[in-house]
Scaffold this active site. Structure first.
Site, PDB file in Angstrom:
ATOM      1  CE  LYS A   9      -0.854   1.067   4.867  1.00 56.52           C
ATOM      2  NZ  LYS A   9      -1.865   1.434   5.847  1.00 56.52           N
ATOM      3  CB  SER A  25      -5.865   3.542 -15.128  1.00 57.57           C
ATOM      4  OG  SER A  25      -5.447   4.714 -15.803  1.00 57.57           O
ATOM      5  CB  THR A  57      -9.056   2.191 -10.727  1.00 56.11           C
ATOM      6  OG1 THR A  57      -8.789   2.416 -12.115  1.00 56.11           O
ATOM      7  CG2 THR A  57      -7.980   2.785  -9.865  1.00 56.11           C
ATOM      8  CE1 TYR A  58      -5.638   0.280 -16.363  1.00 52.72           C
ATOM      9  CE2 TYR A  58      -7.969   0.123 -15.849  1.00 52.72           C
ATOM     10  CZ  TYR A  58      -6.951   0.515 -16.695  1.00 52.72           C
ATOM     11  OH  TYR A  58      -7.243   1.147 -17.864  1.00 52.72           O
ATOM     12  N   GLY A  73     -10.271   8.784 -15.818  1.00 52.88           N
ATOM     13  CA  GLY A  73     -11.581   8.255 -16.180  1.00 52.88           C
ATOM     14  C   GLY A  73     -12.578   8.491 -15.055  1.00 52.88           C
ATOM     15  CB  ALA A  74     -15.380   6.403 -13.788  1.00 55.69           C
ATOM     16  CB  ALA A  75     -10.808   6.835 -10.728  1.00 55.01           C
TER      17      ALA A  75
END
Length: 126
Positions: A9, A25, A57-58, A73-75
């Site tokens: 993390k 992403s 996400t990635y 994007g959506a994030a």
């Protein structure tokens, strides 16, 4: 039995960009990716400390040494530039592996430089 364990993390990283019209992403400074034991295209969970949002996400790679943490994007709708986030990845392992496994924990300063690294979290006391 397989157990989901915290693999690595980035703790309290700061969002540097939010790019709505970029491929979805999270772009992360590739030095931080390596230090936390993450991989390009790996699924990650993001926990926004400032607003409580939690989403998946990635990883995509950002320039090494840049300090970039970009939600794309959506994030991008889940953060504001400057928000502090926890970015976590998990791994499945059997109990024998889990008994000896130590995650890669990277604690970030507000500018996304590394404050410290660890592989344990102290026991919480009242």
């Amino acid at each position: 039995m397989q157990i989901n364990m915290l693999k690595g993390k980035l703790h309290m990283a700061s969002v540097t960009q939010a790019e709505l019209w970029y491929d979805g992403s999270c772009a992360i400074d590739s030095d931080l990716v390596k230090l936390a034991g993450l991989r390009e295209f790996e699924k990650i969970d993001i926990y926004n400390v400032d607003n409580g949002e939690r989403f998946h996400t990635y990883v995509i790679l950002a320039e090494a040494g840049s300090g970039t943490i970009s939600m794309n994007g959506a994030a991008a709708r889940r953060v504001q530039v400057g928000d502090r986030v926890i970015i976590a990845a998990y791994a499945q392992m059997d109990e024998a592996e889990a008994n000896n496994f130590k995650p890669k924990l990277v604690y970030c300063n507000k500018d996304n430089t590394v404050e410290r690294t660890a592989n344990t979290i102290p026991v919480q006391v009242d």
